[in-house]
Design a protein around this motif. Sequence first.
Motif, mmCIF file in Angstrom:
data_model
loop_
_atom_site.group_PDB
_atom_site.id
_atom_site.type_symbol
_atom_site.label_atom_id
_atom_site.label_comp_id
_atom_site.label_asym_id
_atom_site.label_seq_id
_atom_site.Cartn_x
_atom_site.Cartn_y
_atom_site.Cartn_z
ATOM 1 N N PRO A 1 0.821 -1.209 0.000
ATOM 2 C CA PRO A 1 0.000 0.000 0.000
ATOM 3 C C PRO A 1 0.856 1.261 0.000
ATOM 4 O O PRO A 1 1.868 1.334 0.696
ATOM 5 N N LEU A 2 0.472 2.243 -0.800
ATOM 6 C CA LEU A 2 1.186 3.518 -0.865
ATOM 7 C C LEU A 2 0.559 4.484 0.127
ATOM 8 O O LEU A 2 -0.619 4.833 0.019
ATOM 9 N N GLY A 3 1.351 4.915 1.097
ATOM 10 C CA GLY A 3 0.846 5.801 2.137
ATOM 11 C C GLY A 3 0.938 7.271 1.803
ATOM 12 O O GLY A 3 0.501 8.113 2.585
ATOM 13 N N GLY A 4 1.537 7.616 0.662
ATOM 14 C CA GLY A 4 1.677 9.014 0.264
ATOM 15 C C GLY A 4 3.125 9.421 0.156
ATOM 16 O O GLY A 4 4.018 8.592 -0.031
ATOM 17 N N LYS A 5 3.385 10.723 0.283
ATOM 18 C CA LYS A 5 4.723 11.275 0.116
ATOM 19 C C LYS A 5 5.400 11.454 1.470
ATOM 20 O O LYS A 5 4.744 11.578 2.495
ATOM 21 N N ILE A 6 6.731 11.482 1.441
ATOM 22 C CA ILE A 6 7.497 11.707 2.658
ATOM 23 C C ILE A 6 8.646 12.649 2.340
ATOM 24 O O ILE A 6 9.269 12.545 1.277
ATOM 25 N N GLY A 7 8.907 13.603 3.222
ATOM 26 C CA GLY A 7 9.902 14.630 2.961
ATOM 27 C C GLY A 7 11.307 14.166 3.254
ATOM 28 O O GLY A 7 11.552 13.415 4.200
ATOM 29 N N ALA A 8 12.244 14.634 2.429
ATOM 30 C CA ALA A 8 13.656 14.341 2.644
ATOM 31 C C ALA A 8 14.393 15.569 3.140
ATOM 32 O O ALA A 8 15.605 15.652 3.046
ATOM 33 N N GLY A 9 13.638 16.518 3.677
ATOM 34 C CA GLY A 9 14.267 17.738 4.179
ATOM 35 C C GLY A 9 13.450 18.328 5.304
ATOM 36 O O GLY A 9 13.306 17.740 6.352
ATOM 37 N N GLY A 10 12.847 19.498 5.051
ATOM 38 C CA GLY A 10 12.022 20.142 6.060
ATOM 39 C C GLY A 10 10.571 19.721 5.944
ATOM 40 O O GLY A 10 10.251 18.622 5.525
ATOM 41 N N ALA A 11 9.676 20.635 6.328
ATOM 42 C CA ALA A 11 8.249 20.335 6.279
ATOM 43 C C ALA A 11 7.808 20.106 4.839
ATOM 44 O O ALA A 11 8.358 20.681 3.898
ATOM 45 N N SER B 1 -0.838 18.518 0.375
ATOM 46 C CA SER B 1 -2.116 18.883 -0.222
ATOM 47 C C SER B 1 -2.236 18.413 -1.664
ATOM 48 O O SER B 1 -3.339 18.319 -2.199
ATOM 49 N N THR B 2 -1.105 18.128 -2.318
ATOM 50 C CA THR B 2 -1.151 17.691 -3.713
ATOM 51 C C THR B 2 -1.169 16.177 -3.836
ATOM 52 O O THR B 2 -1.140 15.658 -4.934
ATOM 53 N N GLU B 3 -1.246 15.463 -2.730
ATOM 54 C CA GLU B 3 -1.252 14.015 -2.803
ATOM 55 C C GLU B 3 -2.522 13.508 -3.472
ATOM 56 O O GLU B 3 -3.595 14.097 -3.335
#
Length: 230
Positions: free
Chosen positions: A75-85, A89-91
């Motif tokens: 299952p794809l849970g969405g996006k995850i950041g590789a930096g800051g916040a 909303s575009t998911e």
Amino acid sequence: MKGKFPNGLSEAMDAAGMGPTALERLTGIAKQDIYKRAHQMARLTPEMANILAPHLNTTAAQLLGLRAAEVFTVPLGGKIGAGGAIDTSTEQDEPGVEYEVEMMIRVEDAAVAYQVIGESMMPIFEPDTVIICRAHTQEISKHYGKRVALGTVEHGRQLKIIHPGSKPNVFDLESLNRSVPTMRDVKVEWVARIAAIIPADEWKILERRAQVQEFLKKPSQRRRSKAASD
């Protein structure tokens, strides 16, 4: 399948009514290279299979001649950041639609996948890399000093090395890239161990709606397609 480098490309091309020239136009892969793979004169790589499969209405596993059981989805849970916040909303989030990641390897105890955005952790985590995680847990102290996926109250999902904060129930989140400041005293809702890192070219998104699967392009592929059409 017979030949020095057996695969299912020729059969898939026949079924789709697609020749090397048409595939070259759609994918950018030289028709000579497609011809060699279709006639089993050269090895069909997973990377090439992933590019060709959507245009032939099939899967990379079928083109490579792998058994269906060897195709692994999470299952794809969405996006995850590789930096800051990060801004989620575009998911892709539509009622009645679930998303999965399909890849060519099996990951034991896989619970959820996240798509990495941002470039602050290159080259380990390039944009569109997918991380496969084990189940979420709130036993945060067991993961001190480890690189994990985590959910925060104010900064969305993050890829960080987690440390104790200056007071109870808050944590310091260190980036792998030393140029990105450590996030101090952050409230964390959950952490998850990273079980596998899947490069951008080794996975694809499946959309499931009423048992129908549809290939969805990744952001980098959408940018390339838009550039080609301009």
